[in-house]
Design an enzyme around this catalytic site. Sequence first.
Site, PDB file in Angstrom:
ATOM      1  N   ASP A   1       3.653  -5.017   4.643  1.00  0.00           N
ATOM      2  CA  ASP A   1       3.705  -4.949   3.194  1.00  0.00           C
ATOM      3  C   ASP A   1       2.555  -4.034   2.754  1.00  0.00           C
ATOM      4  O   ASP A   1       1.660  -3.729   3.558  1.00  0.00           O
ATOM      5  CB  ASP A   1       3.533  -6.371   2.636  1.00  0.00           C
ATOM      6  CG  ASP A   1       3.470  -6.377   1.129  1.00  0.00           C
ATOM      7  OD1 ASP A   1       4.360  -5.781   0.505  1.00  0.00           O
ATOM      8  OD2 ASP A   1       2.512  -6.964   0.580  1.00  0.00           O
TER       9      ASP A   1
ATOM     10  N   ASP B   1       1.034  -3.633  -1.135  1.00  0.00           N
ATOM     11  CA  ASP B   1       0.162  -4.247  -2.142  1.00  0.00           C
ATOM     12  C   ASP B   1      -0.354  -5.585  -1.630  1.00  0.00           C
ATOM     13  O   ASP B   1       0.420  -6.464  -1.256  1.00  0.00           O
ATOM     14  CB  ASP B   1       0.928  -4.473  -3.452  1.00  0.00           C
ATOM     15  CG  ASP B   1       1.328  -3.172  -4.123  1.00  0.00           C
ATOM     16  OD1 ASP B   1       0.432  -2.419  -4.510  1.00  0.00           O
ATOM     17  OD2 ASP B   1       2.543  -2.915  -4.217  1.00  0.00           O
TER      18      ASP B   1
HETATM   19 MG   LIG Z   1       2.142  -7.825  -1.172  1.00  0.00          MG
END
Ligand SMILES: [Mg+2]
Length: 343
Positions: A70, A72
């Site tokens: 992932d 962010d």
């Molecule tokens: Mg995230």
Amino acid sequence: MFKLLNKILNINSVSLHSSIKIYGIVKLPHQSRHLSTSGTMFKSAVFSLQDASKDQVQEFLNSFDTVLTDCDGVLWIDNNAIPGAADAMNHFRKLGKKIFYVTNNSTKIRSEFAAKATQLGFIANQDEILSTAFLVAHYLKGIGFTKKVYLLGSNGIGEELKAVGIRHIGVGPDPVKPDFKNMQPSELDPEVGAVVVGFDEHVSYPKFMKAASYLASEECLFIATNTDERFPKGGSIVVPGTGTLVRAVETCSERKALVLGKPHSYVRKYLESCGLNPARTLMIGDRCNTDIELGVRCGFQTLLVLSGVTSNKDLEKLRNEKTPPLPDVVLPKLGDLLPLLLS
Ligand SMILES: [Mg+2]
């Protein structure tokens, strides 16, 4: 990974009902004894890699060939890299591991993600970016969609649609007029054959009216990028995520969207088409209900970092309530991995 964790943790596993449902009774080096279960997948207790020896960390690194991460909350927050994350990712690459950046963020096109990653110190190219904007375009192209998309979302999705030859309308402000309830059918485009909902900072009541009106036709497709509740932000201000808009459109249209982002199955389908070996794939994320859920559903190994949405307190709560999905291993932040090899 399960073997590795067994070795690390001295797990006494008891098979329940079937060969794939496992309860692990675990003695953690510095933590209390607890149980965990994941229902349909092999699942062990959550283990802090910080409690592993240098050799065990090395063994962990040897246990996967592909890294899905992932963005962010794992690699960066807004435009600031999380300390040490780039070194860790670049080290994975140096070890010859295949990398995919898997993000539910739909506001950018892949080249913009790659440029941002590069600017923040990560080695990345466009083909390694698996964003929801790209997934929407990939999905619609894959089913031979030729009509127009009403996009309650940002230009990131619009550009990815354009790249595969799909037309769209709706991006940008659609402000509320005093007589907004008197919207006329002539304001709807008869060529629209799909409503796509992603993150849209210009969300407005007229947009909801248009989306729901298009969706009144059963033939109109209803697609959403993701259902994340919030953005990873510190402080006292909550920044609502795309799930807020998806739920709103689902409510007023009285329909359920096909969600393409994590943890839903289209990501898995796409990744499987890339020939991944799930058992030798690591998913890194900062959210249990999207990143780790995706990993659990796909049979990947999972690493939760506590630098984003899911906090240590949240994790403890999940562990105490034995609520899946739980990650295999946890670290405060991704940048804490490499120093463990030197300790
Ligand atoms: Mg995230």
